[in-house]
Design a protein around this motif. Structure first.
Motif, PDB file in Angstrom:
ATOM      1  N   SER A 357     -71.811 -32.808  50.038  1.00  0.00           N
ATOM      2  CA  SER A 357     -71.763 -31.671  49.114  1.00  0.00           C
ATOM      3  C   SER A 357     -71.538 -30.368  49.871  1.00  0.00           C
ATOM      4  CB  SER A 357     -73.067 -31.563  48.310  1.00  0.00           C
ATOM      5  OG  SER A 357     -74.135 -31.133  49.134  1.00  0.00           O
ATOM      6  N   VAL A 358     -71.069 -29.355  49.148  1.00  0.00           N
ATOM      7  CA  VAL A 358     -70.900 -28.012  49.722  1.00  0.00           C
ATOM      8  C   VAL A 358     -72.260 -27.484  50.186  1.00  0.00           C
ATOM      9  CG1 VAL A 358     -70.104 -25.654  49.295  1.00  0.00           C
ATOM     10  CG2 VAL A 358     -68.950 -27.587  48.191  1.00  0.00           C
ATOM     11  N   SER A 359     -73.290 -27.745  49.388  1.00  0.00           N
ATOM     12  CA  SER A 359     -74.631 -27.245  49.707  1.00  0.00           C
ATOM     13  C   SER A 359     -75.153 -27.838  51.010  1.00  0.00           C
ATOM     14  CB  SER A 359     -75.604 -27.557  48.567  1.00  0.00           C
ATOM     15  OG  SER A 359     -75.204 -26.937  47.380  1.00  0.00           O
ATOM     16  N   ILE A 389     -65.002 -27.148  44.435  1.00  0.00           N
ATOM     17  CA  ILE A 389     -66.150 -26.571  43.730  1.00  0.00           C
ATOM     18  C   ILE A 389     -66.252 -27.252  42.366  1.00  0.00           C
ATOM     19  CG2 ILE A 389     -67.149 -24.475  42.748  1.00  0.00           C
ATOM     20  CD1 ILE A 389     -65.668 -22.893  44.889  1.00  0.00           C
ATOM     21  N   LYS A 392     -72.210 -25.673  39.481  1.00  0.00           N
ATOM     22  CA  LYS A 392     -72.689 -24.300  39.662  1.00  0.00           C
ATOM     23  C   LYS A 392     -73.308 -24.131  41.048  1.00  0.00           C
ATOM     24  CE  LYS A 392     -75.910 -20.960  37.644  1.00  0.00           C
ATOM     25  NZ  LYS A 392     -76.960 -20.751  36.597  1.00  0.00           N
ATOM     26  N   ASP A 394     -72.421 -25.765  43.702  1.00  0.00           N
ATOM     27  CA  ASP A 394     -71.296 -25.699  44.644  1.00  0.00           C
ATOM     28  C   ASP A 394     -70.762 -24.274  44.746  1.00  0.00           C
ATOM     29  OD1 ASP A 394     -71.468 -28.393  45.089  1.00  0.00           O
ATOM     30  OD2 ASP A 394     -69.866 -28.925  43.696  1.00  0.00           O
ATOM     31  N   LYS A 395     -70.639 -23.620  43.593  1.00  0.00           N
ATOM     32  CA  LYS A 395     -70.104 -22.255  43.554  1.00  0.00           C
ATOM     33  C   LYS A 395     -71.003 -21.286  44.315  1.00  0.00           C
ATOM     34  CE  LYS A 395     -68.387 -18.800  40.250  1.00  0.00           C
ATOM     35  NZ  LYS A 395     -68.207 -18.480  38.807  1.00  0.00           N
ATOM     36  N   SER A 397     -73.181 -22.078  46.665  1.00  0.00           N
ATOM     37  CA  SER A 397     -73.160 -22.431  48.087  1.00  0.00           C
ATOM     38  C   SER A 397     -71.879 -21.943  48.755  1.00  0.00           C
ATOM     39  CB  SER A 397     -73.284 -23.951  48.252  1.00  0.00           C
ATOM     40  OG  SER A 397     -74.507 -24.414  47.732  1.00  0.00           O
ATOM     41  N   HIS A 398     -70.777 -21.982  48.014  1.00  0.00           N
ATOM     42  CA  HIS A 398     -69.497 -21.505  48.535  1.00  0.00           C
ATOM     43  C   HIS A 398     -69.589 -20.015  48.877  1.00  0.00           C
ATOM     44  CE1 HIS A 398     -65.089 -20.809  48.590  1.00  0.00           C
ATOM     45  NE2 HIS A 398     -65.030 -22.089  48.901  1.00  0.00           N
TER      46      HIS A 398
END
Length: 434
Positions: A357-359, A389, A392, A394-395, A397-398
């Protein structure tokens, strides 16, 4: 009086009233805060009280220790109450700032005879998407739920699962599914963030039939956790978190060897802690750790568990002195963890599922920044930016990854400037060598 003049007069009165209300709110909060916690006076009174009381308690060393711990707990609770009140004040001021500019728009709607659309909950919004086909069922349901002024569905009963219920009127055209088919459909829907609400409703539609089935029960608890994440209203989030935690507790009681039950109970304990005072927040954190460890023992190949443990370790490594002292008072030990331990768990999640994951990448980068290993931090920031993404989280964390990159760039420029300064020779020394 012309229509426009009336409009301006009314608007002026409303704005003036809002300003007075804001001022009154500010004064009330400041006054309340001062009454609640004047720290120097509080501590001085505590010392006086301590000196008087300890004279009567010298005969019992154990009793004195208990009294001292109780006073520490009271002081920490007062400090937490002060912080909570300040956060509430900031939130209410932010709300007023957002509302006041819209007064003219609301006024225009009222003067034009328009009906103001109230904010509605995700549950209520979902119901409006489907047409009601059974008026009798809808009539019966009205005795169980009522709509509040803000448009949120609330319950008139005291049981933990009654608020924001799924209307039985919509069950008339829902196909009755077998348990295995239902669970497969629910899991498939939940893969897509946009379908999590539908997955939740599908479980609620079959709640009466399968509420005793463990595989159904932990998924229902998980779905309440999903609704917590989807909701933007504080009361709704609290509602979903509390019900989910209750369902999770029921699940682990009935199936203590099911890792998914422990996993989602731990997650929902974390969600509930967001609405608790410092003492209950630490208690929820204790439950979170306990059941997360059990879940890891039962599901050692689940990357989500190591991601959660990594976050726990990272947050514990950042605890303030007050929070650590409070935890020690409650549980007899100070919670301890390190950034290295957090990093180990994040990397374990990546090992089990590359590109998890992005996080996860974002937290790996944070750990490397804290450990002053900038090259590895750069590496995982770039990997995070390559992932799509989807949610939410993901967004958010981005955005955090971009902040980390900006910080790394500033550090690089500063380091380069410092190196250049150190390499510049003194002018007189250069002339001497020439």
């Amino acid at each position: 009086m012309p229509h426009s003049t009336k409009k301006e007069l009314i608007l002026g009165v409303m704005v003036g009233t809002a300003g007075i209300s804001l001022l009154a709110l500010w004064y009330h909060k400041i006054r309340k805060t001062r009454i609640t916690m004047n720290l120097p006076k509080f501590l001085s009174l505590g010392k006086k009280f301590n000196s008087l009381t300890l004279q009567d308690e010298t005969h019992s060393e154990q009793g004195a220790s208990a009294v001292f711990q109780r006073r520490q707990l009271q002081i920490l609770e007062k400090l937490n109450e002060l912080l909570t009140n300040m956060e509430e004040l900031k939130e209410e001021i932010r709300f007023l700032k957002e509302t006041i500019p819209k007064l003219e728009e609301y006024l225009q709607d009222e003067l034009g005879g328009k009906v103001t659309v109230h904010k509605i909950s995700p549950q209520h919004r979902a119901r409006k998407k489907r047409p009601t086909t059974a008026p009798s069922a809808a009539t019966n349901n009205s005795s169980e739920e009522a709509e509040s002024e803000g448009g949120y569905i609330t319950a008139n009963t005291d049981t933990e699962e009654q608020s924001f219920p799924v209307a039985k009127a919509f069950n008339t055209h829902v196909e009755e599914l077998k348990l295995d088919v239902l669970l497969q459909k629910v899991d498939r829907l939940r893969i897509n963030e946009a379908n999590k609400e539908e997955s939740f409703e599908l479980l609620c539609d079959h709640k009466e039939k399968f509420s005793e089935e463990i595989e159904f029960l932990w998924r229902l608890a998980r779905a309440y956790g999903d609704m917590y994440k989807l909701s933007t209203n504080t009361q709704e989030k609290k509602h979903y978190a509390n019900i989910g935690k209750t369902l999770g507790e029921r699940a682990i009681t009935r199936a203590p060897m099911n890792g998914h039950c422990h996993l989602w109970y731990a997650v929902l304990c974390g969600y509930v802690s967001e609405f608790e005072g410092l003492q209950n927040k630490i208690n929820c954190g204790h439950l979170f750790k306990e059941h997360l460890e059990k879940a890891i023992q039962l599901l050692p190949e689940e990357p989500f568990l190591y991601y959660l443990k990594g976050r726990y370790c990272y947050n514990v490594s950042k605890l303030s002195w007050i929070e650590k002292k409070m935890a020690a008072t409650l549980f007899g030990e100070i919670p301890s963890s390190t950034v290295h331990e957090a990093l180990h768990n994040f990397l374990k999640a990546e090992e089990l599922q590359p590109g998890y994951s992005v996080s996860n990448y974002m937290f790996v980068a944070k750990c490397y920044v804290d450990l002053e290993e900038s090259q590895d931090a750069w590496k995982f920031c770039n990997l995070a930016l390559l992932l799509p993404i989807v949610t939410k989280e993901d967004k958010e964390s981005h955005k955090e990854v971009k902040k980390i990159i900006s910080s790394l760039k500033r550090q690089k420029v500063h380091r380069k400037s410092r190196d250049n300064t150190e390499n510049v020779k003194p002018k007189n020394e250069a002339n001497y060598k020439d």
